[in-house]
Design an enzyme around this catalytic site. Structure first.
Site, PDB file in Angstrom:
ATOM      1  N   ASP A 137       0.813  -1.234   0.000  1.00 44.82           N
ATOM      2  CA  ASP A 137       0.000   0.000   0.000  1.00 44.82           C
ATOM      3  C   ASP A 137       0.840   1.274   0.000  1.00 44.82           C
ATOM      4  O   ASP A 137       1.987   1.289   0.422  1.00 44.82           O
ATOM      5  CB  ASP A 137      -0.943   0.012   1.209  1.00 44.82           C
ATOM      6  CG  ASP A 137      -0.207  -0.097   2.538  1.00 44.82           C
ATOM      7  OD1 ASP A 137       0.740  -0.912   2.635  1.00 44.82           O
ATOM      8  OD2 ASP A 137      -0.553   0.624   3.489  1.00 44.82           O
TER       9      ASP A 137
ATOM     10  N   GLU B 197      -0.644  -1.807   5.192  1.00 46.51           N
ATOM     11  CA  GLU B 197       0.238  -1.741   6.363  1.00 46.51           C
ATOM     12  C   GLU B 197       0.124  -0.402   7.071  1.00 46.51           C
ATOM     13  O   GLU B 197       0.269  -0.327   8.285  1.00 46.51           O
ATOM     14  CB  GLU B 197       1.697  -1.987   5.938  1.00 46.51           C
ATOM     15  CG  GLU B 197       2.657  -2.229   7.104  1.00 46.51           C
ATOM     16  CD  GLU B 197       2.977  -0.973   7.903  1.00 46.51           C
ATOM     17  OE1 GLU B 197       3.045  -1.049   9.141  1.00 46.51           O
ATOM     18  OE2 GLU B 197       3.138   0.114   7.293  1.00 46.51           O
ATOM     19  N   GLU B 198      -0.161   0.666   6.298  1.00 49.85           N
ATOM     20  CA  GLU B 198      -0.135   2.026   6.854  1.00 49.85           C
ATOM     21  C   GLU B 198      -1.377   2.310   7.704  1.00 49.85           C
ATOM     22  O   GLU B 198      -2.327   2.944   7.254  1.00 49.85           O
ATOM     23  CB  GLU B 198      -0.003   3.062   5.731  1.00 49.85           C
ATOM     24  CG  GLU B 198       1.282   2.956   4.929  1.00 49.85           C
ATOM     25  CD  GLU B 198       2.528   3.415   5.693  1.00 49.85           C
ATOM     26  OE1 GLU B 198       2.396   3.832   6.865  1.00 49.85           O
ATOM     27  OE2 GLU B 198       3.621   3.335   5.118  1.00 49.85           O
TER      28      GLU B 198
ATOM     29  N   HIS C 126       8.062   8.606   4.636  1.00 49.64           N
ATOM     30  CA  HIS C 126       6.840   9.427   4.763  1.00 49.64           C
ATOM     31  C   HIS C 126       7.097  10.904   4.424  1.00 49.64           C
ATOM     32  O   HIS C 126       6.236  11.741   4.692  1.00 49.64           O
ATOM     33  CB  HIS C 126       6.196   9.318   6.158  1.00 49.64           C
ATOM     34  CG  HIS C 126       5.631   7.951   6.442  1.00 49.64           C
ATOM     35  ND1 HIS C 126       4.589   7.738   7.312  1.00 49.64           N
ATOM     36  CD2 HIS C 126       5.950   6.723   5.962  1.00 49.64           C
ATOM     37  CE1 HIS C 126       4.309   6.444   7.371  1.00 49.64           C
ATOM     38  NE2 HIS C 126       5.125   5.804   6.551  1.00 49.64           N
TER      39      HIS C 126
ATOM     40  N   ARG D  55      17.525  -7.059  15.231  1.00 49.68           N
ATOM     41  CA  ARG D  55      17.889  -7.301  16.618  1.00 49.68           C
ATOM     42  C   ARG D  55      16.937  -8.326  17.216  1.00 49.68           C
ATOM     43  O   ARG D  55      15.837  -8.512  16.719  1.00 49.68           O
ATOM     44  CB  ARG D  55      17.868  -6.004  17.419  1.00 49.68           C
ATOM     45  CG  ARG D  55      16.492  -5.430  17.636  1.00 49.68           C
ATOM     46  CD  ARG D  55      16.529  -3.973  18.090  1.00 49.68           C
ATOM     47  NE  ARG D  55      17.320  -3.779  19.286  1.00 49.68           N
ATOM     48  CZ  ARG D  55      16.880  -3.959  20.533  1.00 49.68           C
ATOM     49  NH1 ARG D  55      15.644  -4.368  20.739  1.00 49.68           N
ATOM     50  NH2 ARG D  55      17.659  -3.742  21.570  1.00 49.68           N
TER      51      ARG D  55
HETATM   52 ZN    ZN Z   1       5.133   3.831   6.442  1.00 54.76          ZN
HETATM   53 ZN    ZN Z   2       6.432   1.126   5.533  1.00 52.41          ZN
END
Ligand code: ZN
Ligand code: ZN
Length: 409
Positions: free
Chosen positions: A78, A135-136, A357, A175
């Site tokens: 997305d 995902e956002e 972003h 990690r």
């Molecule tokens: Zn993002």
């Molecule tokens: Zn992302």
């Protein structure tokens, strides 16, 4: 094992694919054309393809040999609601929609790995290539899980990559334990009565109460949480009033909380509610809150993170990340359901640092090769085509000998 993964002949096509996706970005759960392009590409190379998983998600499966072991590799598809300001020849054709987080690159790298693995088939087991929507902020990973992702496509291990502008291209980092924060959001409504600004004693002052809230909320992390714990609380929006001589009847505030430990998360939510009760009493206003936990912390399994770092040494400059990031990631839901790790793939250049972003951000095509090779190396090492020594097995043996988990070394 193929130590030198040859993918150079795929790169030109992959760059073209990435720029096409970049020029045609789609927002959360609207990744219809992107999903179609992905599904078509996977079918072309002979994979079993399932579409519509979690609305617009796509899963391509590739089975080689007889092993029952399996691995999942996730990419997100997305874009963001941002007006692109890159000036690139392949800039977004959809005003206000923009691949400002590099998910166009993630999709491309995973597709490249599928193409390479379908050709070389140098593993024994099943690979599920998971292309997720939303995902956002819209929890596409959860939507896929709720749609039976891991029942329909069982995985013994799952990995996801994110490009990382803070790290130089060629560096791969992860990690053990927390790597991305849990994200909560809150929305507060302060109600007074409203009235003339010249007679403030006749109405509870919503502006003053909101100001008090901002101050008090900002003391929670510094005064209510142990100095050895880590958290962030930010008030990000405040609105109310539209005249110099009117006390508004209501003011609204929004903000976010980031944590890595569920206990700290609980403490902060409770403290926020306490502050609201206190300020309400002190100011005579009525205050309500909508507090939502939308993404949990992204917690890597030690064995998976160590495995990724060991395999990454064959592909680039592998660096153990000294600390987690305060941004969040819905891959957290997949890691709650399946052992795995989230990995940062450096994409920084020597030029100006442009963060994720930002309207001027662009995915660095120069790291497609690194991403493809890392996917391939993880598959070939986790699902070895002959049951010889793999770095995964070496890692488990070493941990057993030392009688410690990987991250305690
Ligand atoms: Zn993002
Ligand atoms: Zn992302």
């Amino acid at each position: 094992m193929n130590q030198d993964i040859e993918i150079e002949d795929l790169l030109e096509d992959l760059v073209t694919f990435r720029r096409d996706i970049h020029a045609n970005p789609e927002l959360a759960y609207k990744e219809v054309k992107t999903a179609e392009k992905v599904a078509d590409s996977l079918r072309e190379i002979g994979l079993d393809v399932t579409t519509g998983v979690g609305k617009t998600g796509v899963v391509g499966s590739l089975k080689v040999g007889n092993s029952s072991r399996s691995i999942g590799l996730r990419a997100d598809m997305d874009a963001l609601p941002i007006v692109e300001e890159t000036g690139l020849p392949y800039a977004s054709c959809h005003h206000g929609v923009f691949h400002g987080c590099g998910h166009d690159g993630h999709t491309t790298m995973l597709l490249g790995a599928a193409r390479h693995l379908a050709r070389t088939r140098n593993f024994d087991g099943t690979v599920h290539f998971i292309f997720q929507p939303a995902e956002e902020g819209e929890a596409g990973a959860k939507a896929m899980i709720d749609d039976g992702l891991f029942e329909r496509f069982p995985c013994d291990r799952v990995y996801a990559f994110h490009n990382w502008p803070d790290l130089p291209a060629g560096t791969i980092s992860t990690r053990c334990g927390p790597i991305m924060a849990a994200a909560d959001k809150f929305s507060i409504q302060v109600k007074g009565k409203g009235g003339h600004a010249a007679v403030p004693h006749q109405t509870p002052d919503a502006i003053l109460a909101a100001s008090e809230l901002v101050s008090q909320l900002n003391t929670i992390v510094s005064r209510r949480i142990s100095p050895t714990s880590t958290a962030v609380l930010s008030v990000t929006q405040i609105s109310g009033g539209n005249s110099h001589n009117v006390l508004p009847s209501s003011v609204s505030l929004t903000g976010t909380v980031r944590t890595f430990d569920p206990h700290v998360q609980d403490l902060i939510e409770a403290a926020v509610r306490q502050v609201i009760t206190g300020v309400s009493v002190a100011t005579g206003t009525q205050i309500s809150i909508d507090y939502q936990r939308y993404y949990p912390a992204t917690i890597n399994a030690s064995v998976a993170a160590e495995h990724a770092l060991m395999v990454a040494k064959r592909v680039g400059n592998a660096v153990e990340a000294p600390e987690p990031a305060f941004t969040s990631e819905d891959f957290a839901f997949m890691l709650q359901a399946c052992e795995g790790a989230y990995v940062w793939v450096g994409q920084g250049t020597s030029g100006e640092h442009i963060p994720l972003h930002h309207p001027g951000y662009d995915f660095n095509d120069g790291i497609i090769a690194t991403g493809v090779k890392l996917h391939v190396a993880l598959v070939e090492d986790f699902l070895p085509s002959n049951s010889g020594s793999t770095q995964e097995n070496d890692l488990i043996d070493h941990a057993k000998q030392q009688n410690v988990s990987c991250c305690q070394r």
